[in-house]
Enzyme design. Structure first.
Site, mmCIF file in Angstrom:
data_model
loop_
_atom_site.group_PDB
_atom_site.id
_atom_site.type_symbol
_atom_site.label_atom_id
_atom_site.label_comp_id
_atom_site.label_asym_id
_atom_site.label_seq_id
_atom_site.Cartn_x
_atom_site.Cartn_y
_atom_site.Cartn_z
ATOM 1 C CB SER A 54 -1.109 -0.405 1.178
ATOM 2 O OG SER A 54 -1.901 -1.238 1.033
ATOM 3 C CE LYS A 57 -5.233 2.027 -0.461
ATOM 4 N NZ LYS A 57 -3.844 0.963 -0.607
ATOM 5 C CB SER A 118 -4.536 2.041 3.970
ATOM 6 O OG SER A 118 -3.435 1.280 2.545
ATOM 7 C CE LYS A 245 -1.061 4.270 2.156
ATOM 8 N NZ LYS A 245 -1.122 3.265 3.541
#
Length: 440
Positions: A54, A57, A118, A245
């Site tokens: 993720s 992202k 997320s 992140k």
């Protein structure tokens, strides 16, 4: 199948740690960067493409914020879930907020769900809003990565999920088990662009808890997956962490791109497939390894201005000008030169002026007209110490542009003629005096 085999070529064996790893970082890839200068303070397998999950992202965030800036998308713009997004949003084994077909959701709320929680379906919704489909958006992701100067990467979806989690609905042209890959250096570059160009991203990324209104009577609590934020599980009130992140899949392991600011210095960290000392991948491990990097940076380095704005370089304070109203022009540094210095190493940096020879004639002169602020070279701070990891984009040293401080207009024909005549008689007189001296 070919792409899956490609993953195997990129992926390192678990726990393949470098023998000379000064920080003993338990991760397949890692990097530590000072954000304002791009100075790399530590690197381990930083150019090996690995799973990022993720953390992907960050690219979706970048493209969205860029689209907002350019007016292509608005924060209060509403989105109606497609069948694809609605189905993905109800997969409870994925990080998600449920989205309903009879509801419209503002881009701002979908963005918060993506950046804080997320949320995968919310991310695909943003991709569809910007590009019409996730397939088109993946093309944008790869194009933007190239534009930003990233290397060692490949995006196959907008979220970082393994395509098998998309249940056959993955972007066209990608395989059923494909997953996004990127090197630690590429992830740090992406984070650097995101933070420096859109610093407002940190206002959202640093929110520890929030609520998403999915529909009537359906408010979803969102806890930030970045557990290093000051008020969360592994955070401390003075660690300076405010982003960025996390990412986890079976293929990628536990990953984290972190950022923190203390004492006027911001750092970016990346760990890929982090494990504990026993070789076990855990959520805690990615934060433990990140803490090692952050503690090392803040305890040993600081950003210092070693040359001020408009600095006059010794023995290089001007350049000769031919065919101008003036015969020389002053040059100075365009901005202050700031560098990241390790404690006790101030004397290991020496100034070096590199002139742009393409701007000069064969005699080493500028030719009028010369503009004010014209770049004529760089002032570099050359490091003579050991264990130099260089800079994020490959430059060898910190540098600042050197520019002209005023303009020099081209002299008119009469002035140039008189100078020519003066030069002629000067040469003649010089020849005569030389001959006369030879008589005695």
């Amino acid at each position: 199948m070919a792409f899956s085999l490609l993953f195997g070529l990129f992926q390192l064996p678990k726990n393949a740690y470098a023998a000379n790893d000064i920080l003993d970082i338990h991760a397949d890839g890692a990097i530590l960067v000072e954000a304002s200068t791009g100075k790399v303070l530590y690197a381990k397998n930083a150019d090996t493409a690995l799973g990022i999950a993720s953390m992907s992202k960050m690219m979706t965030e970048y493209i969205l914020l860029d689209s907002i800036k350019k007016g292509k998308v608005k924060w209060d713009q509403e989105y109606s879930p497609s069948d694809y997004v609605q189905k993905i949003s109800h997969y409870t084994d994925l990080s998600n907020v449920p989205l309903r077909k009879d509801m419209k959701y503002k881009i701002k709320d979908l963005y918060r769900a993506m950046a804080i929680y997320s949320a995968n379906a919310a991310t695909i919704a943003i991709a569809e809003t910007i590009a019409g489909s996730e397939t088109n958006f993946v093309k944008l992701m790869n194009e933007k990565a190239k534009e930003l100067g990233l290397k060692d990467y490949k995006f196959v979806n907008s979220t970082g999920l393994n395509n098998q989690d998309l249940k056959g609905m993955q972007p066209k042209g990608t395989g059923p088990n494909d997953e996004n890959i990127m090197s630690a250096r590429a992830a740090a570059k992406l984070a650097s662009h995101l933070i420096n160009e859109f610093p407002e991203v940190l206002k959202t990324a640093s929110i520890p808890k929030a609520t998403f209104h999915a529909g009537p009577g359906e408010d979803i609590k969102m806890d930030n997956w970045n557990w290093m934020l000051p008020s969360l599980i592994y955070g401390t009130k003075d660690n300076g962490v405010d982003g960025l992140k996390t990412g986890t899949t079976d293929f990628a392991g536990h990953c984290f791109t972190g950022t923190a600011q203390k004492n006027g210095m911001r750092i970016i960290t990346v760990v890929l497939n982090a494990t504990n000392a026993q070789g076990q991948g855990t959520k805690k491990a990615r934060f433990d390894e990140t803490k090692k990097l952050m503690d090392y940076a803040f305890a040993n380095f600081s950003v210092k201005e070693i040359y001020p704005n408009a600095y006059k370089i010794k023995k290089h304070d001007s350049i000769s000008v031919v065919k101008g109203k003036e015969k020389k022009v002053n040059i100075r540094t365009q901005n202050p030169l700031k560098i990241v210095i390790k404690n006790g190493e101030e004397k290991l940096y020496k100034p070096s002026f590199n002139i742009d020879k393409s701007k000069l004639n064969k005699s080493g002169e500028l030719t009028a007209p010369v503009k004010k602020g014209e770049v004529v070279g760089t002032l570099n701070a050359v490091y003579s110490g050991k264990n130099d990891y260089g800079y994020l984009y490959g430059q060898k040293s910190a540098n600042v542009k050197v520019v002209t401080t005023e303009k020099v207009e081209k002299a008119n024909w009469f002035v140039l003629m008189m100078r020519g005549i003066g030069g002629f008689f000067s040469d003649v007189w010089g020849g005569i005096t030389s001959t006369v001296k030879g008589w005695f």
